[in-house]
Design a protein around this motif. Sequence first.
Motif, PDB file in Angstrom:
ATOM      1  N   PRO A 154     -38.123  42.974   8.858  1.00 32.89           N
ATOM      2  CA  PRO A 154     -37.595  43.952   8.290  1.00 32.89           C
ATOM      3  C   PRO A 154     -36.498  43.873   7.332  1.00 32.89           C
ATOM      4  O   PRO A 154     -35.806  42.897   7.606  1.00 32.89           O
ATOM      5  CB  PRO A 154     -37.055  44.984   9.292  1.00 32.89           C
ATOM      6  CG  PRO A 154     -37.868  44.429  10.709  1.00 32.89           C
ATOM      7  CD  PRO A 154     -38.353  43.064  10.424  1.00 32.89           C
ATOM      8  N   ASP A 190     -38.142  50.045   7.403  1.00 33.97           N
ATOM      9  CA  ASP A 190     -37.208  49.351   6.801  1.00 33.97           C
ATOM     10  C   ASP A 190     -36.621  50.007   5.601  1.00 33.97           C
ATOM     11  O   ASP A 190     -37.281  51.052   5.084  1.00 33.97           O
ATOM     12  CB  ASP A 190     -37.266  48.055   6.495  1.00 33.97           C
ATOM     13  CG  ASP A 190     -38.425  47.566   5.639  1.00 33.97           C
ATOM     14  OD1 ASP A 190     -38.975  48.632   5.166  1.00 33.97           O
ATOM     15  OD2 ASP A 190     -38.688  46.533   5.672  1.00 33.97           O
ATOM     16  N   LEU A 217     -42.448  50.314  10.986  1.00 28.43           N
ATOM     17  CA  LEU A 217     -41.893  49.258  12.115  1.00 28.43           C
ATOM     18  C   LEU A 217     -42.517  49.881  13.379  1.00 28.43           C
ATOM     19  O   LEU A 217     -42.687  50.881  13.596  1.00 28.43           O
ATOM     20  CB  LEU A 217     -40.412  49.412  12.261  1.00 28.43           C
ATOM     21  CG  LEU A 217     -39.724  48.926  10.906  1.00 28.43           C
ATOM     22  CD1 LEU A 217     -38.040  49.472  10.988  1.00 28.43           C
ATOM     23  CD2 LEU A 217     -40.022  47.534  10.544  1.00 28.43           C
TER      24      LEU A 217
END
Length: 108
Positions: A2, A39, A45
Amino acid sequence: MPIGRVILFDDDHHMYVLPDQGSAEAWWEMPDEYVCGFDSLARPLRMTGEPHQVTLELTGAEPAEADLRRLVTDHYQRFLYGQAPPEASDLAAFVAGLPGEGSNSPRR
């Protein structure tokens, strides 16, 4: 991995904006309360791990900007009455305009 700010949403639809992956992993306590996150490039994520030992990782390289903006708008409508999410059409400016943790919701 990320990049930049991390925007997380819990099972109560609260949004949490943290400075980076390391900060988010150190701050988040219970992985079962996590619903989704992104991110700063709006890439989705996944959270894995045990309580107090979570890990965030990308689920793919494709951004989900529309999903991020929809969830942010939902958070504002539910919890930040009378306020509007950033209006920036540029993703970087939109993410930069989100209030960081401590200014938008109670700490976990």
